[in-house]
Design an enzyme around this catalytic site. Structure first.
Site: not given
Ligand code: AHR
Length: 518
Positions: A172-173, A292
């Protein structure tokens, strides 16, 4: 009142609708899982501890796939902590949100809950503090039928059947300096390639998502995608995109034009992915998983002390309360995802309950809908068949950040059971729109609703849970032309369906359904 005209051509197809575009996202964060979807002591809790009233609302929202368990959380998560006898599960520190994780909900409980929703599980593996072996172990535990160490362990835990999860996020990210174990594009690209190769060796039909950028304003945006895909192109199917929007400094016009950034984001990632495709002479086209997206008042949260040095279980974090204006922007983002559906094949609304969410709850108390609930639930319920790109003629609205944008946006879908048109008015005056629907051959308006209010900052709260809701839109149909009034700063839909074939929907929409002769 201003006027606009729209023509809908059933041959102007963006793509067949893939319902994964209506995905959601549940992260172990704040009161999302604990005191959100799961509250064993609540009067509405089921035998597993999930709140039935919340389950009903999530079902009504209409989410297809649900991404789990993070988010930033996943980058420090040990999936093994969340399986097996609950009394033996450890309490761990979650560094992402500086909270305590009790692990009372893990893979099996969550996947069981999803069965009640008819939603599909999408899992993320931890590539922050862990690597290929742990990803393979989780895959074996989750998907292998039986007869191996980890599939037999799952059966021992009471879940003999595999969960058959096909969509997996490779971390993730990983471009974000806030991420546990964040990396350079080069390092992450290599790791994603190796992890993807190994996971597909275990199961060929997996759909893998490589991390793209955490936002279009990241300094590495574009170059990150190029580098990651140069390494991982052959081993992944999607590249992710994440975007959150908020009103800043009272600049409502720019905020209402936020979809312009989302379009730029998507178009840039598509161009970059296709550049890598052509350099590699590949036959494969990489799709975007916009896993997201939402409204998030991030500046205000960062300035607050809700994430602090204490170690708390399920603290109140990221609990945005959304206005009508927020819901209108939100509706425009969902329309943009559909408009670019030829390349955005999957998306996840971040998130679902309490944490930047369309659904709110109080421990021991009620659950209610935020304003953003409505555009999502209506679109998910009515969109079907093919996504169409209408031709819109409208005046434009100026904004400081995004320049001139059409006052009216429109996207449509057309399928065997009917057609649906989704409209946005980002201007401060009402617009009467004439939509040429003659080519769609629809004789009735089954439903026409709008989300707007004289007070664009009106919100739903626990005290006033129904302050904002859908209203009937003024619409009429004659001689193949739909005339519909778009209120100032509003999101509107009109659908022409045979109501007898729609699935039953709880709540207030049901009363509005039924053909209305034009
Ligand atoms: O959705 C909140 C946060 O936003 C998530 O944990 C992250 O992936 C993003 O920065």
């Amino acid at each position: 009142m201003a006027h606009a005209s729209i023509r809908i051509d059933p041959d102007a197809v963006v793509a067949p609708l893939d319902r994964r575009i209506f995905g959601g996202f549940v992260e172990h964060l704040g009161r999302h899982v604990y005191d959100g979807i799961y509250e064993p002591g609540h009067a509405a809790a089921d035998e597993l501890g999930f709140r039935k009233d919340v389950t009903a609302l999530v079902k009504e929202l209409g989410v297809s796939t649900i991404r789990y368990p993070g988010g930033n959380f996943v980058s420090g998560y040990r999936w093994e902590d969340g399986v097996g006898p609950r009394e033996q599960r450890p309490v761990r520190r979650d560094l992402a949100w500086h909270a305590l994780e009790t692990n009372q909900v893990g893979l099996n409980e969550f996947a069981t809950w999803l069965q009640q929703l008819d939603s599909e599980l999408m899992l993320a593996v931890n590539l922050g503090t862990r690597g290929i072996q742990e990803a393979l172990d989780l895959l074996e535990y989750t998907n292998h039928p039986s007869g191996t160490a980890l599939s037999d362990l799952r059966a021992e835990h009471g879940y003999p059947d595999p969960w058959n999860v096909t969509m997996w996020c490779l971390g993730n990210e990983m471009d974000g300096p806030w991420q546990t174990g964040f990396m350079t594009a080069d390092d992450y690209g290599k790791l994603a390639a190796r992890t993807g190769q190994a996971m597909k060796a275990a199961q060929r039909d997996l759909q893998l998502v490589a991390c793209g950028s955490s936002g279009s304003s990241m300094p590495t945006f574009g170059e990150w995608e190029r580098t990651v895909l140069e390494h991982a192109y052959d081993h992944v199917d999607f590249v992710s995109a994440h975007a959150y929007y908020q009103e800043r400094g009272g600049d409502l016009d720019s905020y209402l034009a936020s979809a312009a950034d989302m379009r730029y984001f998507i178009d840039t990632v598509v161009a970059t992915a296709d550049h890598v495709k052509h350099r590699r002479k590949s036959d494969k086209t990489i799709m975007i998983s916009f896993d997201e997206w939402n409204i998030w008042y991030l500046d205000e949260h960062q300035a607050s002390d809700e994430v602090n040095d204490e170690w708390r279980i399920a603290p109140r974090q990221l609990e945005d309360v959304y206005s009508v204006a927020d819901a209108v922007v939100f509706g425009s983002l969902l329309m943009t995802l559909l408009e670019r559906h030829d390349r955005v094949r999957s998306a996840s609304l971040a998130q679902l309950v309490n944490v930047i969410a369309p659904i709110m709850t109080e421990p021991g108390g009620p659950a209610w809908k935020q304003t953003t609930f409505f555009p999502f639930s209506v679109t998910s319920r009515l969109a079907q068949g093919q996504v169409l790109r209408p031709e819109v003629h409208a005046q434009s609205v100026e904004s400081t950040v995004y320049g001139a944008n059409s006052a009216v946006d429109c996207v449509a879908t057309d399928g065997e059971d009917g057609s649906a048109i989704f409209l946005l008015n980002r201007s401060r005056e009402a617009v009467e729109v004439t939509v040429d629907v003659s080519a769609l051959e629809r004789g009735t308006i089954a439903e026409a609703v709008t989300l707007w209010d004289e007070d664009v900052y009106a919100k739903n709260t626990m005290e006033q849970p129904d302050r904002v809701g859908l209203r009937d839109a003024q619409a009429s149909l004659a001689d193949g032309a739909l005339t519909i009034r778009l209120e100032p700063i509003s999101w509107t839909q009109s659908a022409s369906h045979d109501p007898s074939v729609r699935h039953e929907v709880p709540g207030e929409h049901a009363a509005r359904r039924g053909p209305r002769r034009a």
